[in-house]
Design a protein around this motif. Structure first.
Motif, PDB file in Angstrom:
ATOM      1  N   LYS A 197       1.058  -1.031   0.181  1.00  0.00           N
ATOM      2  CA  LYS A 197      -0.130   0.130   0.181  1.00  0.00           C
ATOM      3  C   LYS A 197       0.824   1.075  -0.100  1.00  0.00           C
ATOM      4  CE  LYS A 197      -4.063  -1.813   2.317  1.00  0.00           C
ATOM      5  NZ  LYS A 197      -4.826  -1.871   3.497  1.00  0.00           N
ATOM      6  N   LEU A 198       1.901   1.047   0.693  1.00  0.00           N
ATOM      7  CA  LEU A 198       2.882   2.289   0.597  1.00  0.00           C
ATOM      8  C   LEU A 198       3.741   2.559  -0.563  1.00  0.00           C
ATOM      9  CD1 LEU A 198       4.314   4.578   2.709  1.00  0.00           C
ATOM     10  CD2 LEU A 198       5.885   2.706   3.039  1.00  0.00           C
ATOM     11  N   GLN A 199       3.897   1.408  -1.249  1.00  0.00           N
ATOM     12  CA  GLN A 199       4.650   1.805  -2.741  1.00  0.00           C
ATOM     13  C   GLN A 199       3.575   2.325  -3.531  1.00  0.00           C
ATOM     14  OE1 GLN A 199       5.806  -2.357  -3.368  1.00  0.00           O
ATOM     15  NE2 GLN A 199       8.224  -1.855  -2.685  1.00  0.00           N
ATOM     16  N   LEU A 200       2.282   1.748  -3.318  1.00  0.00           N
ATOM     17  CA  LEU A 200       1.171   2.352  -4.260  1.00  0.00           C
ATOM     18  C   LEU A 200       0.844   3.871  -3.939  1.00  0.00           C
ATOM     19  CD1 LEU A 200      -0.808   1.557  -6.693  1.00  0.00           C
ATOM     20  CD2 LEU A 200      -2.599   1.111  -4.752  1.00  0.00           C
ATOM     21  N   HIS A 201       1.099   4.145  -2.648  1.00  0.00           N
ATOM     22  CA  HIS A 201       0.683   5.562  -2.273  1.00  0.00           C
ATOM     23  C   HIS A 201       2.025   6.415  -2.702  1.00  0.00           C
ATOM     24  CE1 HIS A 201      -2.890   5.098  -0.302  1.00  0.00           C
ATOM     25  NE2 HIS A 201      -2.450   4.443   0.698  1.00  0.00           N
ATOM     26  N   ILE A 202       3.247   5.908  -2.571  1.00  0.00           N
ATOM     27  CA  ILE A 202       4.277   6.647  -3.167  1.00  0.00           C
ATOM     28  C   ILE A 202       4.321   6.746  -4.749  1.00  0.00           C
ATOM     29  CG2 ILE A 202       6.844   6.398  -3.349  1.00  0.00           C
ATOM     30  CD1 ILE A 202       7.048   5.166  -0.822  1.00  0.00           C
ATOM     31  N   PHE A 203       3.992   5.626  -5.292  1.00  0.00           N
ATOM     32  CA  PHE A 203       3.835   5.746  -6.856  1.00  0.00           C
ATOM     33  C   PHE A 203       2.899   7.023  -7.121  1.00  0.00           C
ATOM     34  CE2 PHE A 203       1.342   4.606 -10.503  1.00  0.00           C
ATOM     35  CZ  PHE A 203       2.495   4.878 -11.473  1.00  0.00           C
ATOM     36  N   HIS A 204       1.710   7.062  -6.532  1.00  0.00           N
ATOM     37  CA  HIS A 204       0.941   7.947  -7.058  1.00  0.00           C
ATOM     38  C   HIS A 204       1.289   9.514  -6.411  1.00  0.00           C
ATOM     39  CE1 HIS A 204      -2.691   5.696  -8.537  1.00  0.00           C
ATOM     40  NE2 HIS A 204      -2.522   5.142  -7.207  1.00  0.00           N
ATOM     41  N   MET A 205       2.026   9.596  -5.365  1.00  0.00           N
ATOM     42  CA  MET A 205       2.718  10.831  -4.992  1.00  0.00           C
ATOM     43  C   MET A 205       3.614  11.294  -6.238  1.00  0.00           C
ATOM     44  SD  MET A 205       1.222  12.203  -2.700  1.00  0.00           S
ATOM     45  CE  MET A 205       2.071  13.489  -2.336  1.00  0.00           C
ATOM     46  N   TRP A 206       4.619  10.408  -6.670  1.00  0.00           N
ATOM     47  CA  TRP A 206       5.543  10.506  -7.613  1.00  0.00           C
ATOM     48  C   TRP A 206       4.724  11.091  -8.647  1.00  0.00           C
ATOM     49  CZ3 TRP A 206       6.005   7.747 -12.159  1.00  0.00           C
ATOM     50  CH2 TRP A 206       7.150   8.269 -12.949  1.00  0.00           C
ATOM     51  N   ARG A 207       3.467  10.522  -9.003  1.00  0.00           N
ATOM     52  CA  ARG A 207       2.857  11.195 -10.486  1.00  0.00           C
ATOM     53  C   ARG A 207       2.275  12.411 -10.419  1.00  0.00           C
ATOM     54  NH1 ARG A 207      -1.975   7.883 -10.861  1.00  0.00           N
ATOM     55  NH2 ARG A 207      -2.561   9.253 -12.656  1.00  0.00           N
ATOM     56  N   PHE A 208       1.877  12.671  -8.848  1.00  0.00           N
ATOM     57  CA  PHE A 208       1.557  14.161  -8.668  1.00  0.00           C
ATOM     58  C   PHE A 208       2.635  15.225  -8.916  1.00  0.00           C
ATOM     59  CE2 PHE A 208      -2.276  12.062  -6.483  1.00  0.00           C
ATOM     60  CZ  PHE A 208      -3.107  12.302  -7.278  1.00  0.00           C
ATOM     61  N   TYR A 209       3.703  14.820  -8.239  1.00  0.00           N
ATOM     62  CA  TYR A 209       4.845  15.500  -8.521  1.00  0.00           C
ATOM     63  C   TYR A 209       5.037  15.860  -9.649  1.00  0.00           C
ATOM     64  CZ  TYR A 209       9.956  16.733  -8.381  1.00  0.00           C
ATOM     65  OH  TYR A 209      10.955  17.366  -8.517  1.00  0.00           O
ATOM     66  N   ASN A 210       5.359  14.708 -10.720  1.00  0.00           N
ATOM     67  CA  ASN A 210       5.549  14.972 -12.060  1.00  0.00           C
ATOM     68  C   ASN A 210       4.515  16.024 -12.842  1.00  0.00           C
ATOM     69  OD1 ASN A 210       8.006  13.487 -12.062  1.00  0.00           O
ATOM     70  ND2 ASN A 210       7.017  11.557 -12.661  1.00  0.00           N
ATOM     71  N   PHE A 211       3.295  15.823 -12.419  1.00  0.00           N
ATOM     72  CA  PHE A 211       2.201  16.598 -12.909  1.00  0.00           C
ATOM     73  C   PHE A 211       2.652  18.159 -12.591  1.00  0.00           C
ATOM     74  CE2 PHE A 211      -0.888  13.109 -13.377  1.00  0.00           C
ATOM     75  CZ  PHE A 211      -0.814  12.981 -14.755  1.00  0.00           C
ATOM     76  N   ALA A 212       3.011  18.293 -11.278  1.00  0.00           N
ATOM     77  CA  ALA A 212       3.370  19.517 -10.822  1.00  0.00           C
ATOM     78  C   ALA A 212       4.589  20.306 -11.655  1.00  0.00           C
ATOM     79  CB  ALA A 212       3.634  19.624  -9.228  1.00  0.00           C
ATOM     80  N   ARG A 213       5.591  19.243 -11.815  1.00  0.00           N
ATOM     81  CA  ARG A 213       6.824  19.902 -12.264  1.00  0.00           C
ATOM     82  C   ARG A 213       6.353  20.198 -13.679  1.00  0.00           C
ATOM     83  NH1 ARG A 213      10.727  15.251 -12.823  1.00  0.00           N
ATOM     84  NH2 ARG A 213      10.167  15.227 -15.036  1.00  0.00           N
ATOM     85  N   MET A 214       5.586  19.488 -14.411  1.00  0.00           N
ATOM     86  CA  MET A 214       5.255  19.695 -16.056  1.00  0.00           C
ATOM     87  C   MET A 214       4.527  20.985 -16.143  1.00  0.00           C
ATOM     88  SD  MET A 214       4.052  16.125 -17.626  1.00  0.00           S
ATOM     89  CE  MET A 214       2.825  15.762 -16.644  1.00  0.00           C
ATOM     90  N   ARG A 215       3.692  21.250 -14.962  1.00  0.00           N
ATOM     91  CA  ARG A 215       2.877  22.568 -14.958  1.00  0.00           C
ATOM     92  C   ARG A 215       3.810  23.832 -14.821  1.00  0.00           C
ATOM     93  NH1 ARG A 215      -1.016  19.514 -11.977  1.00  0.00           N
ATOM     94  NH2 ARG A 215      -0.209  20.379 -10.175  1.00  0.00           N
ATOM     95  N   LYS A 216       4.696  23.624 -13.931  1.00  0.00           N
ATOM     96  CA  LYS A 216       5.674  24.532 -13.914  1.00  0.00           C
ATOM     97  C   LYS A 216       6.483  24.909 -15.081  1.00  0.00           C
ATOM     98  CE  LYS A 216       9.163  26.291 -10.944  1.00  0.00           C
ATOM     99  NZ  LYS A 216      10.195  25.878  -9.485  1.00  0.00           N
ATOM    100  N   GLY A 217       7.070  23.849 -15.549  1.00  0.00           N
ATOM    101  CA  GLY A 217       7.597  23.822 -16.813  1.00  0.00           C
ATOM    102  C   GLY A 217       6.893  24.397 -17.789  1.00  0.00           C
ATOM    103  N   ALA A 218       5.751  23.926 -18.151  1.00  0.00           N
ATOM    104  CA  ALA A 218       4.951  24.710 -19.195  1.00  0.00           C
ATOM    105  C   ALA A 218       4.817  26.276 -19.021  1.00  0.00           C
ATOM    106  CB  ALA A 218       3.496  23.983 -19.240  1.00  0.00           C
ATOM    107  N   ASP A 219       4.312  26.637 -17.634  1.00  0.00           N
ATOM    108  CA  ASP A 219       4.286  27.974 -17.750  1.00  0.00           C
ATOM    109  C   ASP A 219       5.568  28.801 -17.688  1.00  0.00           C
ATOM    110  OD1 ASP A 219       1.802  27.528 -16.749  1.00  0.00           O
ATOM    111  OD2 ASP A 219       2.024  27.582 -14.685  1.00  0.00           O
ATOM    112  N   SER A 220       6.730  28.291 -17.394  1.00  0.00           N
ATOM    113  CA  SER A 220       7.799  28.974 -17.651  1.00  0.00           C
ATOM    114  C   SER A 220       8.225  28.887 -19.059  1.00  0.00           C
ATOM    115  CB  SER A 220       9.097  28.088 -16.801  1.00  0.00           C
ATOM    116  OG  SER A 220      10.315  28.432 -17.141  1.00  0.00           O
ATOM    117  N   PHE A 221       8.022  27.957 -19.706  1.00  0.00           N
ATOM    118  CA  PHE A 221       8.187  27.849 -21.226  1.00  0.00           C
ATOM    119  C   PHE A 221       7.160  28.952 -21.845  1.00  0.00           C
ATOM    120  CE2 PHE A 221       7.234  26.227 -25.406  1.00  0.00           C
ATOM    121  CZ  PHE A 221       8.599  26.206 -25.977  1.00  0.00           C
ATOM    122  N   LEU A 222       6.038  29.186 -21.410  1.00  0.00           N
ATOM    123  CA  LEU A 222       5.031  30.139 -21.951  1.00  0.00           C
ATOM    124  C   LEU A 222       5.612  31.419 -21.574  1.00  0.00           C
ATOM    125  CD1 LEU A 222       2.646  30.697 -23.638  1.00  0.00           C
ATOM    126  CD2 LEU A 222       1.301  30.654 -21.339  1.00  0.00           C
TER     127      LEU A 222
END
Length: 168
Positions: free
Chosen positions: A98-123
């Protein structure tokens, strides 16, 4: 899937996922979309991106793939039977999964946040370049028009003294 463009009004992109047989599994028409699908077949899956909204500038696309298995094999039945026996080792193993599954989901949310920041910076960077070039071009036009105005004004008041006769 997330997309960032240079000079554009719409940042939407159509992303579709297809299985090895060519059947469409899902689609997303959002700036930041997510396509979830269950699969039981191995092979090459296809992700298609469509850019009909925007034809200006260049495009940057972020892709993030995540695969996780839930209920994959017959071992789950044995896990449930062991859980009934109140095995401490099994309880720890279930907690770790369960902990590994939660860590995987947090990693996904972290990547989404990083992508949003990168897209805004690029724009922002693209808009900054666009404004800088246009400002420089307009400044050159202003300076050139001032020089031309000065030249024509000077030419207007220029007195020609080519002949020795006086004119009345």
């Amino acid at each position: 899937v997330q997309r960032a463009t240079g000079i554009a009004t719409g940042r939407n992109i159509l992303a579709t996922a297809s299985d090895p047989n060519g059947l469409q599994l899902g689609s997303s028409w959002d700036v930041r979309g997510q396509i979830d699908f269950l699969t039981e077949e191995t092979g090459f899956y296809q992700l298609c991106l469509d850019n009909q909204q925007n034809h200006f500038g260049f495009m940057q696309v972020y892709l993030n793939f995540g695969v996780y298995y839930e209920g994959f094999d017959a071992e789950n039945k044995q896990l449930e039977e062991r859980k009934e026996l109140n095995n401490t080792l099994e309880a720890i193993e279930v907690s770790i999964r369960k902990l590994q599954l939660h860590i995987f989901h947090m990693w996904r949310f972290y990547n989404f946040a990083r992508m949003r920041k990168g897209a805004d910076s690029f724009l922002l960077e693209s808009n900054h370049r666009y404004v800088s070039w246009w400002s420089m071009a307009q400044s050159c036009v202003i300076v050139l028009s001032g020089v031309l105005q000065l030249y024509f004004l000077k030419r207007l008041f220029n007195v020609q003294t080519t002949s020795s006769r006086q004119k009345c």
